[in-house]
Design a protein around this motif. Structure first.
Motif, mmCIF file in Angstrom:
data_model
loop_
_atom_site.group_PDB
_atom_site.id
_atom_site.type_symbol
_atom_site.label_atom_id
_atom_site.label_comp_id
_atom_site.label_asym_id
_atom_site.label_seq_id
_atom_site.Cartn_x
_atom_site.Cartn_y
_atom_site.Cartn_z
ATOM 1 N N ASP A 90 0.717 -1.278 -0.119
ATOM 2 C CA ASP A 90 0.109 -0.028 0.015
ATOM 3 C C ASP A 90 0.876 1.261 0.058
ATOM 4 O O ASP A 90 2.044 1.066 -0.029
ATOM 5 C CB ASP A 90 -1.017 0.070 1.090
ATOM 6 N N SER A 91 0.338 2.334 -0.119
ATOM 7 C CA SER A 91 1.118 3.713 0.067
ATOM 8 C C SER A 91 1.124 4.368 1.214
ATOM 9 O O SER A 91 1.891 5.516 1.516
ATOM 10 C CB SER A 91 0.326 4.733 -0.774
ATOM 11 N N THR A 92 0.568 3.783 2.360
ATOM 12 C CA THR A 92 0.747 4.176 3.567
ATOM 13 C C THR A 92 1.368 2.887 4.357
ATOM 14 O O THR A 92 1.574 1.933 4.492
ATOM 15 C CB THR A 92 -0.772 4.545 4.132
ATOM 16 N N ARG A 93 2.258 3.479 5.454
ATOM 17 C CA ARG A 93 3.053 2.603 6.540
ATOM 18 C C ARG A 93 2.106 1.765 7.243
ATOM 19 O O ARG A 93 2.363 0.632 7.212
ATOM 20 C CB ARG A 93 3.904 3.364 7.440
ATOM 21 N N GLU A 94 0.841 2.305 7.445
ATOM 22 C CA GLU A 94 -0.031 1.611 8.335
ATOM 23 C C GLU A 94 -0.640 0.218 7.811
ATOM 24 O O GLU A 94 -0.466 -0.598 8.332
ATOM 25 C CB GLU A 94 -1.114 2.482 8.906
ATOM 26 N N ASN A 141 -7.241 -2.283 -0.433
ATOM 27 C CA ASN A 141 -6.234 -1.146 -0.619
ATOM 28 C C ASN A 141 -6.813 -0.536 -1.997
ATOM 29 O O ASN A 141 -6.149 0.646 -2.238
ATOM 30 C CB ASN A 141 -4.870 -1.437 -0.720
ATOM 31 N N ILE A 142 -7.865 -1.043 -2.774
ATOM 32 C CA ILE A 142 -8.317 -0.543 -3.832
ATOM 33 C C ILE A 142 -8.611 1.023 -3.880
ATOM 34 O O ILE A 142 -8.645 1.763 -4.757
ATOM 35 C CB ILE A 142 -9.357 -1.279 -4.622
ATOM 36 N N PRO A 175 -12.990 -7.046 -4.275
ATOM 37 C CA PRO A 175 -13.511 -5.561 -4.373
ATOM 38 C C PRO A 175 -14.970 -5.727 -4.743
ATOM 39 O O PRO A 175 -15.461 -6.776 -5.661
ATOM 40 C CB PRO A 175 -12.661 -4.831 -5.167
ATOM 41 N N SER A 176 -15.673 -4.475 -4.507
ATOM 42 C CA SER A 176 -17.103 -4.453 -5.111
ATOM 43 C C SER A 176 -16.802 -3.958 -6.642
ATOM 44 O O SER A 176 -15.935 -3.448 -7.080
ATOM 45 C CB SER A 176 -17.675 -3.683 -4.467
#
Length: 394
Positions: free
Chosen positions: A127-131, A169-170, A208-209
């Motif tokens: 993902d683009s965030t550390r969390e 993450n989408i 995902p939806s």
């Protein structure tokens, strides 16, 4: 467990060489990704090929005509012989690609890989965030991945980033692409999760939806227009939202040969799950025997194995019946038409999964992370189930 049907007639045309050779050097990996395609029983594999065995296979496959080598895992850098394998690949004339999480990479090791002649490195992010990156991999690796991206870029390699996309993450796709741009990526692969192995176990969490997918494609196309080719973005839609299946690894036994850590040779990444097929092993058979002569690699070559509706379908040359592993997982029959296909009698299984994915309520079952102890428990449960099936009736 049903035995494999008799070997089908061979393909109608001559079998070409295994152009793409993939070495899964090890299943060891510090990451515990919920979508990992390594087998759920990976903990049962602990007898890895030696360096000399990998090099022998490399030479044998090159003699057959292999031209591209992928080095993956697990995390391939958990082994200390990647540089030696890369050097031999360069000597033999392969184009080589390292697929890594970055764990195990240092400036010094990167320089060694460069000197060895490694052509290409693909670095994965979750993902683009550390969390969320660290949550999805169950490790603290985000800052490490950022440093690795800087090292790879400064060393002169093409900057190739990969992020597996799924429900969790989408909705961050805009920031994921922005991260890749800021890192100076030349290529970004946004591969929607395909549902095998650990991703199959976690499908209710990951699929995902339709609204999420439509938004993701719209954002991807907006970035493509904005970047005007400065960074190439590859976006792969999940099979479950298609009306027709993709070819299985470009066609079973036509292009790809996978060698797993213990030497088992496979025509696709996940084929070992298929029951009743005795897959060859490079410790006992040459790559020529594996590719041309083994019953396993000939099992789903061509079209002679096909049942209806594939056998008479006018599109059979295009998709070759789709994915055999997906057919087994969703229809319990590896020779069935891939249930992704709208013509498949098992397509309702896919439609039901897609229908559930439109719901906003989270699944009741927890995510299952790729852990050795989880893998061991799955192995034990499978053995228990097998023993129960063998027990005499009361």
């Amino acid at each position: 467990m049903n035995p494999a049907p008799p070997l089908s007639p061979g393909p109608s045309t001559a079998v070409g060489p295994p152009l793409w050779l993939l070495f899964e050097l090890t299943y060891r990996c510090p990451l515990q990704c919920v979508f990992c395609y390594n087998p759920v029983d990976f903990a049962a594999v602990d007898n890895e090929l030696t360096t000399a065995e990998w090099l022998r296979v490399l030479r044998e496959a090159r003699a057959l005509g292999s031209v591209q080598l992928g080095l993956s895992g697990g995390e391939p850098l958990m082994r200390d012989d990647v540089e030696e394998i890369a050097a031999e690949a360069r000597q033999l004339g392969y184009y080589s690609n390292l697929i890594t999480s970055g764990v195990g990479l240092t400036r010094e090791r990167l320089a060694e890989l460069k000197r060895a002649g490694l052509d290409h490195i693909q670095l994965s992010f979750q993902d683009s965030t550390r969390e969320l990156n660290d949550f999805l991999s169950h490790t603290r690796t985000f800052e490490l991945k950022q440093r690795c991206a800087e090292w790879i870029k400064s060393s002169g390699y093409p900057m190739v980033l990969n992020c597996v996309i799924h429900r969790l993450n989408i909705d961050h796709l805009d920031t994921i692409i922005d991260m890749a741009v800021r890192m100076g990526a030349d290529y970004l692969e946004l591969a929607n999760t395909q549902y095998y192995s650990w991703a199959h176990l976690n499908r209710e969490h990951l699929l995902p939806s339709r609204a999420q997918l439509e938004r993701a494609e719209r954002i991807t196309n907006q970035w493509r227009a904005r970047l005007q080719g400065k960074m190439r973005i590859f976006y792969v839609v999940p099979d479950f939202y298609e009306q027709r299946p993709k070819r299985c690894a470009n066609g079973w036994g036509t292009t790809l040969a996978v060698v797993t850590p213990d030497g088992t040779a496979l025509p696709c990444h996940t084929a070992k799950m298929l029951p009743g097929i005795d897959f060859p092993n490079v410790r006992r058979q040459s790559m020529r025997e594996v590719w041309f002569e083994s019953a396993a690699f000939n099992r789903f070559r061509g079209q002679g194995w096909m049942k209806e509706p594939c056998a008479s379908c006018e599109e059979r040359d295009k998709d070759l019946g789709g994915c055999r592993c997906q057919a087994y997982l969703l229809a319990q029959d590896a020779a069935a038409a891939d249930p992704v296909c709208a013509k498949s009698p098992h397509h309702l299984v896919v439609l039901a999964a897609v229908d559930r994915a439109q719901q906003t309520r989270p699944p009741e079952a927890p995510l299952i992370f790729r852990k050795r102890e989880v893998s061991r428990s799955l192995i034990d449960s499978q053995r228990l189930s097998a023993n129960e099936n063998l027990a005499p009736s009361q």
